[in-house]
Enzyme design. Structure first.
Site, mmCIF file in Angstrom:
data_model
loop_
_atom_site.group_PDB
_atom_site.id
_atom_site.type_symbol
_atom_site.label_atom_id
_atom_site.label_comp_id
_atom_site.label_asym_id
_atom_site.label_seq_id
_atom_site.Cartn_x
_atom_site.Cartn_y
_atom_site.Cartn_z
ATOM 1 C CG HIS A 175 -4.633 50.951 6.290
ATOM 2 N ND1 HIS A 175 -4.652 49.500 6.681
ATOM 3 C CD2 HIS A 175 -3.898 51.616 7.616
ATOM 4 C CE1 HIS A 175 -4.387 49.522 8.034
ATOM 5 N NE2 HIS A 175 -3.941 50.827 8.678
ATOM 6 C CD GLU A 176 -3.425 55.669 7.919
ATOM 7 O OE1 GLU A 176 -4.156 56.051 8.942
ATOM 8 O OE2 GLU A 176 -2.545 55.058 7.815
ATOM 9 C CG HIS A 205 -6.864 53.247 11.286
ATOM 10 N ND1 HIS A 205 -6.971 52.149 11.994
ATOM 11 C CD2 HIS A 205 -5.905 52.879 10.403
ATOM 12 C CE1 HIS A 205 -6.131 51.038 12.018
ATOM 13 N NE2 HIS A 205 -5.248 51.573 10.940
#
Length: 443
Positions: free
Chosen positions: A100-101, A104
């Protein structure tokens, strides 16, 4: 809920009573992960087990400050026995957070947007290194993470007017960065299912006639009547037990209404038919109880893809099924929050369920991880402060205002309050779920 930006939530509508066992090794991962996503089934399942056992920061300073807080919970927590399975579950969570990170992070870096921090975990730093302008770190508590931006850092080397600061980028650029984490989790979920179909195969199940008795309690009505573990209940008073997901409730309903009255039970024991007469005890609430655990008579098997085309079809079908259950579960929480609020769980619950899945069948971690990814994606896209969706909502409002942003103090207030609420929720959930662990209750 899962842990996403601002601590996303992990959706798993299935909290059973703390006295019940999380899941038995004979159950399929599909049942553990999918059936529990249906809030209606959750309430029924929770009631079923209980009845049967008794027979009755700044605007763009950080993205994805994740704390593990999960809106519907995983069922009752049996415990965290087995360090290997616990480490496997924590490992799955860590990878999902990393994905997920990374979404980003990559979305920002590929657009030459300045990034100052990439962290996996919270708390004290265990390891850190600096590469160019970014500090990478691994922290002591692997239940969250974040990507940091230097936008409002007074000590930043960049000018507040730098066009490569996230806050100074066009709306579309910021939307791509904010939504990239959710997109990464969705892609990763599908990739996991696709890989599983090609390697170990997807778990499938077939419901057979009758209901299995995994456990019989000593001195109970069932034990006195001669019911044994592993027996299969085929009929009650001559009425056949149905062969579907309602089979357990069918038996529960009959037993509840017959305290002290004889019930003729047809059993299958090692391939032979056995008939016993059982007289349910009367519980404190007046319902009948026989002192057993019941489980659907399920045959599990794996289906491995024949080729890439078949893998695509199987993975897509499973992806759609899991995704639909997640959305359905979240909708139930929103529409019927009063009755589903107790299904919200935190990181302890996720680890407990993951550990149980690993103990039952390590290959089941594929679907477990896919489910976590989808929960994380769905919850974090909600337009709530501190989640990805909250940032996207502010960007949408900016677009509606013709590119005019809300004052910094207002945006900071919204996001800060959201982060504080999520942190508070996470702490409450972790304490509650820890107290619900089997070994803790046994102290």
């Amino acid at each position: 809920m899962a842990l996403l930006d601002g601590t996303g939530s992990f959706l798993h509508p299935h909290r059973q009573q703390s006295r019940t066992i999380l899941t038995r090794k004979t159950r399929t991962i599909t049942r553990i992960l999918v059936a529990r996503l249906n809030p209606t089934e959750d309430r029924r399942d929770s009631q079923r087990r209980q009845l049967i056992i008794n027979s009755s920061s700044s605007r763009h300073g950080r993205i994805g400050k994740k704390l593990l807080a999960i809106p519907p919970a995983f069922s009752a927590l049996g415990g965290l026995e087995g360090p290997e399975s616990v480490l496997q579950a924590v490992g799955v969570l860590t990878v999902i957070i990393l994905v997920h990170e990374a979404g980003h992070f990559l979305a920002a870096r590929l657009q030459n947007i300045h990034v100052s921090q990439f962290s996996i975990g919270f708390g004290p730093k265990l390891a850190t290194f600096q590469r160019k302008e970014v500090e990478y770190s691994v922290r002591a508590i692997p239940l969250g993470g974040y990507v940091g931006f230097p936008d409002d850092n007074p000590d930043s080397e960049f000018s507040p007017e730098d066009p490569d600061l996230l806050k100074n980028r066009p709306i579309l650029d910021r939307v791509l960065v904010m939504s990239a984490g959710v997109f990464a989790n969705i892609v990763f979920a599908y990739t996991l299912l696709f890989t599983q179909t090609l390697t170990v195969g997807l778990l499938q199940q077939k419901i057979l006639p009758g209901v299995v008795v995994p456990e019989v309690y000593a001195s109970s009505a069932a034990a006195r009547a001669g019911v044994r573990p592993a027996d299969v209940i085929l009929a009650l008073d001559g009425q056949e037990v149905r062969s579907d997901e309602r089979s357990v409730m069918q038996i529960v309903d009959v037993i509840k209404q017959r305290p002290g009255k004889k019930i003729q039970m047809l059993l299958q024991r090692r391939g032979e038919a056995v008939t016993v007469d059982i007289f349910p005890d009367r519980s404190k609430d007046g319902y009948g109880r026989i002192g057993v655990q019941l489980s659907p008579n399920i045959q599990t098997f794996r289906v491995k893809a024949r080729d890439l085309a078949d893998a695509t079809v199987q993975a897509s079908r499973e992806f759609w099924k899991l995704g639909s259950k997640v959305v359905e579960g979240l909708a139930q929480v929103v529409v019927n929050f009063a009755q589903t609020a107790d299904k919200v769980s935190g990181p302890v619950a996720i680890v407990a369920v993951g550990a149980e899945v690993a103990r039952s069948d390590v290959a089941g971690l594929f679907q477990f991880a896919a489910l976590l990814n989808l929960n994380l994606a769905v919850v974090n896209i909600l337009p709530l402060p501190a989640l990805d969706g909250g940032y996207l909502a502010l960007i949408a409002l900016e677009a509606l205002r013709g590119g005019k942003k809300l004052p910094d103090k207002i945006e900071q207030g919204i996001m800060s309050s959201g982060i504080l609420l999520i942190l508070a929720l996470g702490i409450v959930l972790m304490v509650r779920d820890t107290l619900n662990l089997g070994f803790v209750q046994g102290l």
